[in-house]
Scaffold this motif. Sequence first.
Motif, PDB file in Angstrom:
ATOM      1  N   THR A 134       3.961  56.864  58.116  1.00  0.00           N
ATOM      2  CA  THR A 134       5.184  57.414  58.677  1.00  0.00           C
ATOM      3  C   THR A 134       5.119  58.933  58.620  1.00  0.00           C
ATOM      4  O   THR A 134       4.287  59.501  57.902  1.00  0.00           O
ATOM      5  CB  THR A 134       6.437  56.887  57.935  1.00  0.00           C
ATOM      6  OG1 THR A 134       7.606  57.265  58.665  1.00  0.00           O
ATOM      7  CG2 THR A 134       6.522  57.411  56.509  1.00  0.00           C
ATOM      8  N   HIS A 135       5.974  59.572  59.359  1.00  0.00           N
ATOM      9  CA  HIS A 135       6.032  61.031  59.349  1.00  0.00           C
ATOM     10  C   HIS A 135       6.274  61.505  57.920  1.00  0.00           C
ATOM     11  O   HIS A 135       7.094  60.950  57.198  1.00  0.00           O
ATOM     12  CB  HIS A 135       7.162  61.509  60.265  1.00  0.00           C
ATOM     13  CG  HIS A 135       7.111  62.955  60.595  1.00  0.00           C
ATOM     14  ND1 HIS A 135       7.317  63.949  59.661  1.00  0.00           N
ATOM     15  CD2 HIS A 135       6.881  63.589  61.778  1.00  0.00           C
ATOM     16  CE1 HIS A 135       7.223  65.131  60.250  1.00  0.00           C
ATOM     17  NE2 HIS A 135       6.949  64.936  61.526  1.00  0.00           N
ATOM     18  N   GLU A 136       5.534  62.517  57.533  1.00  0.00           N
ATOM     19  CA  GLU A 136       5.641  63.058  56.179  1.00  0.00           C
ATOM     20  C   GLU A 136       7.094  63.376  55.801  1.00  0.00           C
ATOM     21  O   GLU A 136       7.505  63.192  54.655  1.00  0.00           O
ATOM     22  CB  GLU A 136       4.789  64.331  56.097  1.00  0.00           C
ATOM     23  CG  GLU A 136       4.939  65.126  54.831  1.00  0.00           C
ATOM     24  CD  GLU A 136       4.207  66.456  54.899  1.00  0.00           C
ATOM     25  OE1 GLU A 136       3.709  66.869  53.846  1.00  0.00           O
ATOM     26  OE2 GLU A 136       4.129  67.068  55.986  1.00  0.00           O
ATOM     27  N   GLN A 137       7.892  63.825  56.752  1.00  0.00           N
ATOM     28  CA  GLN A 137       9.261  64.248  56.465  1.00  0.00           C
ATOM     29  C   GLN A 137      10.297  63.130  56.641  1.00  0.00           C
ATOM     30  O   GLN A 137      11.472  63.343  56.393  1.00  0.00           O
ATOM     31  CB  GLN A 137       9.630  65.437  57.348  1.00  0.00           C
ATOM     32  CG  GLN A 137       8.781  66.656  57.047  1.00  0.00           C
ATOM     33  CD  GLN A 137       9.051  67.795  58.008  1.00  0.00           C
ATOM     34  OE1 GLN A 137       9.901  67.713  58.883  1.00  0.00           O
ATOM     35  NE2 GLN A 137       8.307  68.877  57.858  1.00  0.00           N
ATOM     36  N   ASN A 138       9.877  61.955  57.066  1.00  0.00           N
ATOM     37  CA  ASN A 138      10.813  60.842  57.273  1.00  0.00           C
ATOM     38  C   ASN A 138      11.047  60.126  55.938  1.00  0.00           C
ATOM     39  O   ASN A 138      10.454  59.086  55.658  1.00  0.00           O
ATOM     40  CB  ASN A 138      10.273  59.892  58.337  1.00  0.00           C
ATOM     41  CG  ASN A 138      11.267  58.810  58.701  1.00  0.00           C
ATOM     42  OD1 ASN A 138      12.271  58.610  58.037  1.00  0.00           O
ATOM     43  ND2 ASN A 138      10.972  58.099  59.778  1.00  0.00           N
ATOM     44  N   GLN A 139      11.923  60.701  55.128  1.00  0.00           N
ATOM     45  CA  GLN A 139      12.133  60.185  53.784  1.00  0.00           C
ATOM     46  C   GLN A 139      12.739  58.788  53.790  1.00  0.00           C
ATOM     47  O   GLN A 139      12.410  57.967  52.938  1.00  0.00           O
ATOM     48  CB  GLN A 139      13.011  61.149  52.972  1.00  0.00           C
ATOM     49  CG  GLN A 139      12.924  60.912  51.485  1.00  0.00           C
ATOM     50  CD  GLN A 139      11.509  61.055  50.923  1.00  0.00           C
ATOM     51  OE1 GLN A 139      10.834  62.055  51.146  1.00  0.00           O
ATOM     52  NE2 GLN A 139      11.035  60.055  50.192  1.00  0.00           N
ATOM     53  N   LEU A 140      13.604  58.469  54.759  1.00  0.00           N
ATOM     54  CA  LEU A 140      14.189  57.123  54.818  1.00  0.00           C
ATOM     55  C   LEU A 140      13.103  56.071  55.020  1.00  0.00           C
ATOM     56  O   LEU A 140      13.106  55.028  54.362  1.00  0.00           O
ATOM     57  CB  LEU A 140      15.246  57.026  55.924  1.00  0.00           C
ATOM     58  CG  LEU A 140      16.546  57.783  55.678  1.00  0.00           C
ATOM     59  CD1 LEU A 140      17.448  57.684  56.908  1.00  0.00           C
ATOM     60  CD2 LEU A 140      17.263  57.249  54.448  1.00  0.00           C
ATOM     61  N   SER A 141      12.174  56.343  55.925  1.00  0.00           N
ATOM     62  CA  SER A 141      11.082  55.410  56.172  1.00  0.00           C
ATOM     63  C   SER A 141      10.158  55.324  54.959  1.00  0.00           C
ATOM     64  O   SER A 141       9.726  54.232  54.570  1.00  0.00           O
ATOM     65  CB  SER A 141      10.299  55.840  57.414  1.00  0.00           C
ATOM     66  OG  SER A 141       9.245  54.948  57.663  1.00  0.00           O
TER      67      SER A 141
END
Length: 191
Positions: A134-141
């Motif tokens: 997942t995207h490094e900044q997508n904390q929810l994922s």
Amino acid sequence: MLEKHSLSTDQVILKPLSQQHLDKLFAAGQDPKLWRWILGNYCKTPQILSEWFYNTAQFDPEQQLVMGIYSKADKKIVGTTRLFRLDKQNLSAEIGHTFVGVPWQRSCINTHSKYLLLNYAFETLKLVRVTFGTHEQNQLSRNAIARLGARFEGIFYKDKRLVDGSFRNTARFSIIDQQWPQIKAQLQEKL
């Protein structure tokens, strides 16, 4: 070739994605917040969705299984997920390209869907490794992947090119076959 058949729990049916699902998938994908971290918005127009379905979702059935996520409670497709990058030599694959419509986020839908794909990967295909990115900044994922029991492996820098031309750093997670029995038991409790 990956077998194309439905997988189900008491809440979710993963159905091999077909053209008949596209209208509901399009409706589920209309909230712009869904597409912040995803490589491209294939639900932007019905035409783009159709092109995505025929050119991407149907690409190489030897290496990927694209599923529509069907909510039994709502009696409709509410998102999509896939098992892909199947490596028969190394007995590995990735789970991803997932989106769940905003009304079904933070519900049981994603946990049930991931449980079904993991169970299929480890018990039917006899894989030894499944990864998630997942995207490094997508904390929810990232949090959702970690809640499944996946282990964080690190950041893959400039791993994917985004539609705006920038690059995504990907947070990579994995589950291996020795971990699966314990993770399976924990997920079954959550189900």
